[in-house]
Design an enzyme around this catalytic site. Structure first.
Site, PDB file in Angstrom:
ATOM      1  CG  LEU A 169      35.793 -48.522   9.048  1.00 24.59           C
ATOM      2  CD1 LEU A 169      35.712 -49.871   9.749  1.00 24.59           C
ATOM      3  CD2 LEU A 169      35.064 -47.455   9.856  1.00 24.59           C
ATOM      4  CE  LYS A 219      24.537 -34.095   1.618  1.00 27.42           C
ATOM      5  NZ  LYS A 219      24.725 -32.783   0.994  1.00 27.42           N
ATOM      6  CG  HIS A 226      24.147 -42.568  -2.816  1.00 25.96           C
ATOM      7  ND1 HIS A 226      23.485 -41.412  -3.126  1.00 25.96           N
ATOM      8  CD2 HIS A 226      25.457 -42.239  -2.791  1.00 25.96           C
ATOM      9  CE1 HIS A 226      24.357 -40.421  -3.262  1.00 25.96           C
ATOM     10  NE2 HIS A 226      25.559 -40.903  -3.063  1.00 25.96           N
TER      11      HIS A 226
END
Length: 772
Positions: free
Chosen positions: A26, A120, A709
């Protein structure tokens, strides 16, 4: 154990499974799609094959019911945002033009549009994309993904159960959208969201779903009466629907507490509870509410978050106790198996005897099937499995790997003074400023620089014997020279060596410490296509020799500017490993801290003036219940100080944290007594700077101005704007300028441009301050 009747035979199931495939197919397909080498059709075909393989693996292992809908191209919370139509306004056009490309734009951003914030998932190292909601949010149902995956499984003759993030947890995880007042509470949208869930559940029922699972892990946290009332209302309304599958409401990661009574009374057909992390509490609470008469109980008795073999006899005892508390008891892991690697049998470099101590997703699935068989047919039916399990548990308990008398004696001799700096911060900072001579708003990075294809190839060539150690080290030195040269040219003030030699910020150290085991194929998803291989902390920890001094000293020899020594802190070494479960975490943390203390002291002896000990997992590991937090924070902050407090006053200690809710631990951040802390702040618009100011944080801080990110390059004006916002909370003499996190996952072109813009922004704001 009494044999159960066939009508009440226990079923085996799981809540979710690793998504990536045995060879991370993936990851490769998604990244190929981003680069234009894989078409959307090819990506979807890869995903469908991975789902097929997973379902048949689960069914073949003896599971009676497989989950659907847990598969994701990037993140299951983002999938839920799509499912309920809560697309941020800035992404609507992209999603409308191309749903798949727009989906990834929400996750990663584009040069023009910022992504969703990432943080998170409870106390795990998995990251989710935070929903952005406001009073004007309009929800619309899009059940296409859930229905399609259920249809795929049913077409293969499987008994399948769709898994959805529950409406209460979805809203509790959300944040006010940009421009919405910060005091807006997304949970006020519940009555608007429930009809959308009702429509999706009806679609699933029409597609053939007998059961649907609604995950509500947020209910294991401390919840206000208003939040508990909202949960009661949600499941009263959903339970009252006539056009729906039977509902299984799942919680995990901790005890359910007061929410258990709410859900036990709700008109739903089943509950799933964690009986590993909070076994005694959930058992006692379940008995106290009178059990679940007429309902299905899915008992999570196999730990879904760690990799040690299950104590089958202990789990069977728990299951036996539960038999009288529900209409039927089925067996599962405590949470989705997303949080563990795929298959321990793939590991060839771990001693075979030690390998028998380990259970990855494949082995946990077998344990669940064995327990269901034993619960249904009695222990005689699994006598061979129980005997082998007893031998494996005894082997681990008696191994010299798990008990090193010298390590334990050193840890026992630690005093309170060992975890305190010899001088106050005020005295230290004067000495450090004199030694370092840094400008106002000093610039730096978090530590890592891009891990290029050439570096990965060199590492693979070393493992395969195509190059020798000397050749590999020359390649690392060349990379360090390039990194140092770029930073000097860009104008950064405190440099880093770039960590070219490190495969991972935890694994690199684990491979050099006693007591750790490394895997070759133990990949676990952290976020999106980012996978990590958490090492296994199996025994007592010590440091045979220096781990970083050589490379840090080499980098320092190339420049007159200070080069930071870079280490990973003791809490993060635990959190991002599969940690031993046979002693208190605080004891293990102290062992790791002492090993790191030796490294910090050796760096200082080698002339390193700035040493950074990263603790990004300090907030992540915070217990979900407030009552459990003080004890954790006591040993966690002590472990950091034990690592760092043996240095001179003029050695500057840094730490770093990222992608978490820092407001919950500001006092603990203060207790670390680091001289400088760098924190993720770009996606959250400098929220952490305001939180530090509200606390009265007295030391230096670098809230990030560059979101690493995302592939987008922030302009100098954008970085300067964030920096000005930071100055509204932190005085200029205590403010640093840095990215949110390390640059390992970024490419060199965007890294160069972004850091050059960061330096330009710092200079611009310095000039503004000088002219004020």
């Amino acid at each position: 154990m009494t044999t159960k009747s066939a009508a009440a035979a226990a079923r085996a199931t799981v809540y979710g499974y690793p998504r990536q495939g045995a060879n991370r197919e993936l990851k490769k397909a998604v990244e190929g799609y981003w680069k234009g080498r894989v078409t959307a059709t090819e990506l979807r075909a890869t995903a469908a094959e991975l789902r097929r393989a997973t379902w048949h693996r689960l069914a073949g292992a003896g599971l009676h019911e497989v989950p659907t809908g847990d598969f994701s191209y990037y993140d299951h919370v983002l999938d839920t945002t799509v499912m309920v139509g809560a697309i941020p306004d800035r992404h609507r056009a992209a999603v409308a033009a191309d749903q798949l490309a727009g989906y990834f734009a929400m996750a990663r951003g584009t040069q023009e549009v910022a992504p969703l914030e990432m943080t998170k998932w409870f106390d795990t190292n998995y990251h989710y994309l935070v929903p952005e909601l406001g009073p004007d949010t309009v929800f619309t149902a899009d059940s296409a993904k859930q229905v399609a995956e259920l249809t795929e499984a049913l077409a293969r003759g499987l008994s399948a159960r769709p898994v959805l993030v529950g409406p209460v947890t979805y809203l509790l995880l959300a944040k006010p959208a940009p421009g919405v007042p910060a005091d807006f509470e997304p949970l006020t949208l519940l009555d608007r969201l429930l009809p959308v869930y009702a429509e999706i559940l009806a679609d699933l029922r029409a597609a053939g779903a007998d059961w649907a699972q609604l995950d509500e892990p947020a209910l294991v946290q401390d919840r206000t009466p208003a939040e508990l009332n909202a949960a009661a209302r949600a499941y009263r309304d959903l339970g009252a629907l006539t056009d729906r599958p039977k509902l299984l409401v799942a919680s995990y990661f901790d005890r359910l507490g007061e929410a258990l009574q709410v859900l036990a009374k709700a008109p739903v057909e089943g509950l799933a509870l964690d009986f590993t992390e909070a076994a005694a509490q959930n058992l006692d609470a379940l008995a106290a509410v009178g059990g679940l008469p007429g309902k299905r109980l899915v008992a999570g008795v196999v730990n879904g978050r760690n990799i040690w073999v299950n104590d089958l006899e202990k789990s069977l005892a728990t299951l036996g106790t539960l038999l009288g508390l529900a209409d039927r008891v089925d067996v599962s892991a405590s949470c989705s198996l997303l949080h563990v690697p795929l298959d321990a049998a793939a590991e060839r470099d771990i001693d075979p005897q030690i390998l028998r101590w380990l259970a990855f997703a494949e082995q946990k699935t077998a344990e669940i099937a064995t327990l269901a068989k034993g619960l249904t047919l009695g222990t005689d039916a699994i006598a061979g499995e129980l005997s082998a399990n007893r031998a494996d548990l005894a082997s681990r308990a008696g191994s010299p790997l798990t008990h090193d008398p010298a390590v334990r004696a050193r840890a026992a001799a630690v005093t309170e003074a060992d975890a305190r700096r010899s001088q106050s911060y005020t005295e230290r900072t004067a000495a450090q400023r004199a030694r370092l001579g840094l400008p106002l708003l000093p610039t730096t990075t978090i530590g890592s620089f891009p891990q290029t294809g050439e570096l990965r190839t060199a590492r693979a060539d070393l493992r395969a014997g195509r190059i020798d150690t000397a050749g590999y080290e020359e390649r690392i030195k060349a990379e360090i020279r390039e990194v140092i040269g770029f930073q000097e040219k860009a104008g950064l003030d405190v440099l880093v060596h770039g960590e070219a030699e490190r495969n991972d910020m935890v694994q690199y150290f684990a491979e050099q410490l006693t007591g750790y085991l490394a895997t070759q194929h133990g990949w676990v998803q952290s976020y999106g296509t980012r996978y990590v291989r958490p090492p296994i902390l199996a025994g007592d920890i010590s440091r045979p020799g220096p781990m970083t001094v050589r490379w840090t000293s080499y980098a320092q020899s190339l420049t007159d500017r200070p080069v930071k020594g870079m280490l990973t802190g003791p809490v993060t070494m635990l959190a991002w490993s599969f940690v031993r479960d046979d002693q208190p975490l605080g004891d293990t943390a102290r062992q790791v801290a002492l090993a790191l203390r030796d490294e910090v002291n050796d760096l200082e002896l080698a002339g390193t003036s700035v040493i950074q000990v990263d603790e990004p997992a300090l907030r992540e590991t915070l217990p979900l219940r407030a009552a459990d937090r003080p004890g954790y924070l006591d040993w966690a902050t002590e472990a950091f100080r034990l690592s760092t407090c043996g240095v001179r006053p003029d050695t500057q200690i840094h730490t770093h944290m990222c992608y978490a809710e820092f407001g919950d631990i500001v006092r603990a951040i203060d207790d670390l007594d680091a001289d400088v802390i760098s924190l993720e702040a770009a996606r959250s618009h400098m929220q952490v700077a305001r939180e530090l100011a509200s606390h009265g944080y007295p030391r230096e801080a670098g809230p990030g101005v560059y979101d690493i990110h995302s592939p987008r390059v922030p302009s100098a004006d954008e970085a300067a704007g964030l920096l000005r916002t930071g100055l509204g909370a932190i005085p200029a003499e205590r403010l640093w300028v840095n990215p949110d996190c390390g640059l390992k996952t970024r490419g060199w072109p965007e890294t160069r441009a972004s850091l050059e813009n960061l330096v330009t922004a710092a200079r611009t704001v310095r000039e503004e301050l000088a002219g004020a």
